[in-house]
Motif scaffolding. Sequence first.
Motif, PDB file in Angstrom:
ATOM      1  N   ASP A 131       0.756  -0.907   0.196  1.00 43.06           N
ATOM      2  CA  ASP A 131       0.163  -0.069   0.008  1.00 43.06           C
ATOM      3  C   ASP A 131       0.986   1.350  -0.214  1.00 43.06           C
ATOM      4  O   ASP A 131       0.910   2.776  -0.160  1.00 43.06           O
ATOM      5  N   ASN A 132       2.486   1.515   0.207  1.00 46.08           N
ATOM      6  CA  ASN A 132       3.206   2.368   0.168  1.00 46.08           C
ATOM      7  C   ASN A 132       2.872   3.418   1.516  1.00 46.08           C
ATOM      8  O   ASN A 132       2.445   4.573   0.752  1.00 46.08           O
ATOM      9  N   PRO A 133       2.527   3.205   1.900  1.00 44.97           N
ATOM     10  CA  PRO A 133       2.422   4.208   3.442  1.00 44.97           C
ATOM     11  C   PRO A 133       3.651   5.419   3.528  1.00 44.97           C
ATOM     12  O   PRO A 133       4.359   4.491   3.098  1.00 44.97           O
ATOM     13  N   VAL A 134       3.237   6.113   4.312  1.00 47.29           N
ATOM     14  CA  VAL A 134       4.937   6.990   4.538  1.00 47.29           C
ATOM     15  C   VAL A 134       5.824   6.222   5.444  1.00 47.29           C
ATOM     16  O   VAL A 134       6.900   6.724   4.432  1.00 47.29           O
ATOM     17  N   ASN A 135       5.265   4.959   5.901  1.00 45.31           N
ATOM     18  CA  ASN A 135       6.644   4.738   6.927  1.00 45.31           C
ATOM     19  C   ASN A 135       6.551   3.378   6.260  1.00 45.31           C
ATOM     20  O   ASN A 135       7.032   1.862   6.880  1.00 45.31           O
ATOM     21  N   ARG A 136       6.293   3.091   4.581  1.00 47.38           N
ATOM     22  CA  ARG A 136       6.400   1.723   4.229  1.00 47.38           C
ATOM     23  C   ARG A 136       7.950   0.545   4.559  1.00 47.38           C
ATOM     24  O   ARG A 136       8.065   0.478   4.920  1.00 47.38           O
ATOM     25  N   CYS A 137       8.761   0.913   5.065  1.00 45.72           N
ATOM     26  CA  CYS A 137      10.269   1.537   4.785  1.00 45.72           C
ATOM     27  C   CYS A 137       9.991   0.348   6.487  1.00 45.72           C
ATOM     28  O   CYS A 137      10.599  -0.718   7.028  1.00 45.72           O
ATOM     29  N   TYR A 138       9.157   1.119   7.651  1.00 43.26           N
ATOM     30  CA  TYR A 138       8.729  -0.036   8.569  1.00 43.26           C
ATOM     31  C   TYR A 138       8.525  -1.774   8.118  1.00 43.26           C
ATOM     32  O   TYR A 138       8.734  -2.353   8.565  1.00 43.26           O
ATOM     33  N   PHE A 139       7.611  -1.657   7.061  1.00 42.89           N
ATOM     34  CA  PHE A 139       6.945  -3.100   7.122  1.00 42.89           C
ATOM     35  C   PHE A 139       8.265  -3.981   6.413  1.00 42.89           C
ATOM     36  O   PHE A 139       7.766  -4.775   5.922  1.00 42.89           O
ATOM     37  N   CYS A 140       9.110  -3.070   5.479  1.00 39.09           N
ATOM     38  CA  CYS A 140      10.049  -4.008   5.002  1.00 39.09           C
ATOM     39  C   CYS A 140      10.664  -4.136   5.399  1.00 39.09           C
ATOM     40  O   CYS A 140      11.089  -5.585   5.164  1.00 39.09           O
ATOM     41  N   LYS A 141      10.965  -3.708   6.393  1.00 37.21           N
ATOM     42  CA  LYS A 141      12.233  -4.349   7.474  1.00 37.21           C
ATOM     43  C   LYS A 141      11.615  -5.414   8.471  1.00 37.21           C
ATOM     44  O   LYS A 141      12.168  -6.317   9.141  1.00 37.21           O
ATOM     45  N   THR A 142      10.557  -5.134   9.089  1.00 37.44           N
ATOM     46  CA  THR A 142       9.639  -5.769   9.967  1.00 37.44           C
ATOM     47  C   THR A 142       9.930  -7.103   9.309  1.00 37.44           C
ATOM     48  O   THR A 142      10.293  -8.033   9.481  1.00 37.44           O
ATOM     49  N   ASN A 143       9.424  -7.484   7.365  1.00 42.15           N
ATOM     50  CA  ASN A 143       9.426  -8.955   7.328  1.00 42.15           C
ATOM     51  C   ASN A 143      10.676  -9.149   6.718  1.00 42.15           C
ATOM     52  O   ASN A 143      11.215 -10.215   6.662  1.00 42.15           O
ATOM     53  N   LEU A 144      11.911  -8.173   6.677  1.00 42.97           N
ATOM     54  CA  LEU A 144      13.239  -8.555   6.293  1.00 42.97           C
ATOM     55  C   LEU A 144      14.140  -9.096   7.545  1.00 42.97           C
ATOM     56  O   LEU A 144      14.558 -10.628   7.806  1.00 42.97           O
ATOM     57  N   TYR A 145      14.246  -8.548   8.460  1.00 43.68           N
ATOM     58  CA  TYR A 145      14.471  -9.185  10.679  1.00 43.68           C
ATOM     59  C   TYR A 145      13.821 -10.430  10.572  1.00 43.68           C
ATOM     60  O   TYR A 145      14.312 -11.271  11.549  1.00 43.68           O
ATOM     61  N   ASP A 146      12.092 -10.329  10.373  1.00 42.40           N
ATOM     62  CA  ASP A 146      11.229 -11.456  11.151  1.00 42.40           C
ATOM     63  C   ASP A 146      11.725 -12.979  10.633  1.00 42.40           C
ATOM     64  O   ASP A 146      12.106 -13.635  10.500  1.00 42.40           O
ATOM     65  N   ARG A 147      12.351 -12.587   8.486  1.00 44.15           N
ATOM     66  CA  ARG A 147      12.890 -14.077   7.729  1.00 44.15           C
ATOM     67  C   ARG A 147      13.741 -14.174   8.487  1.00 44.15           C
ATOM     68  O   ARG A 147      14.277 -15.490   8.947  1.00 44.15           O
ATOM     69  N   ILE A 148      15.158 -12.597   8.336  1.00 45.86           N
ATOM     70  CA  ILE A 148      16.568 -13.236   9.651  1.00 45.86           C
ATOM     71  C   ILE A 148      16.606 -14.347  10.313  1.00 45.86           C
ATOM     72  O   ILE A 148      17.285 -15.214  10.909  1.00 45.86           O
ATOM     73  N   ARG A 149      14.926 -13.788  11.494  1.00 42.74           N
ATOM     74  CA  ARG A 149      15.493 -14.078  12.329  1.00 42.74           C
ATOM     75  C   ARG A 149      15.447 -15.883  12.441  1.00 42.74           C
ATOM     76  O   ARG A 149      14.883 -16.675  13.235  1.00 42.74           O
ATOM     77  N   CYS A 150      14.053 -16.959  11.313  1.00 46.07           N
ATOM     78  CA  CYS A 150      13.552 -17.699  11.463  1.00 46.07           C
ATOM     79  C   CYS A 150      14.622 -17.816  10.562  1.00 46.07           C
ATOM     80  O   CYS A 150      14.669 -19.525  10.551  1.00 46.07           O
ATOM     81  N   LEU A 151      15.265 -18.069   9.754  1.00 46.20           N
ATOM     82  CA  LEU A 151      16.380 -18.587   9.350  1.00 46.20           C
ATOM     83  C   LEU A 151      17.665 -19.271  10.510  1.00 46.20           C
ATOM     84  O   LEU A 151      18.908 -20.018  10.458  1.00 46.20           O
ATOM     85  N   THR A 152      18.501 -17.505  11.577  1.00 46.32           N
ATOM     86  CA  THR A 152      19.187 -18.224  11.923  1.00 46.32           C
ATOM     87  C   THR A 152      19.338 -17.996  13.446  1.00 46.32           C
ATOM     88  O   THR A 152      18.616 -17.089  14.343  1.00 46.32           O
TER      89      THR A 152
END
Length: 260
Positions: A87-108
């Motif tokens: 949806d690209n809200p002004v805090n889009r980067c928050y959701f991008c990094k949320t997904n990234l860091y949650d994914r990393i925590r699943c991997l290691t």
Amino acid sequence: MPDAAERLAERLGRFETLAIAVSGGVDSMTLATFAHRLGRPSITVIHAVSPAVPREATERVRDLASAEGWQTIITGAGEFDDPRYRDNPVNRCYFCKTNLYDRIRCLTPHVTASGANLDDLGDYRPGLMAAAEREVVHPFVEAQMTKAEVRALARRLGLAYIAELPAQPCLASRVETGIAIDANDLAFVESTERRLAGLAAKGATLRCRITHGGVVLELGDDALPRRVELEKIVAALCAESGRRFAGARAYNRGSMFVRP
């Protein structure tokens, strides 16, 4: 007072293992190289691929990982599956990094580290909030290192080509707030900027923006001498893809973030 490298080594020395999120830019690539050569901590490099990540960035990560012997995981962060991101809200980067860091925590199980530096704290970076919520560490920030010091460290490590990389945020940063993030738009941005980069001066600042008014070309002072030629190319590419070209203007960092 210890120099920047000594301060960084001291901060890294408190970890036995680290998972370093490496985007392919100067900061994270330099951090991973320095930490790996230091020998402690033991590092795992995590690189996420998506339509928002330029292919050149992924190629750089693969090439340096091979040269340095990194333990590397190439993964997808899954942000395109998250409607809050798309949806690209002004805090889009928050959701991008949320997904990234949650994914990393699943991997290691290792502590996650980012390449954020001291200068980043002065920018609007919602992703830093997602990092704080997940206890991501920022060794460059802890070592009080600026962007200039990170580039100097890259040169010291023999990574001159990395040190000279221009700032290159993700492709989604080219899309104005409120316009849904679409893989086809990002592919257009990437291919357009790649075409223009071969014509402008090496390292010249140029951005292909997707705005509510159409496609806009933003040019830094180093690209202005070829403005007319670059405008014609973008206008032609827009016509081919059925897009409206809204002209060129001066580069304005962060111009796509439209806050209420």
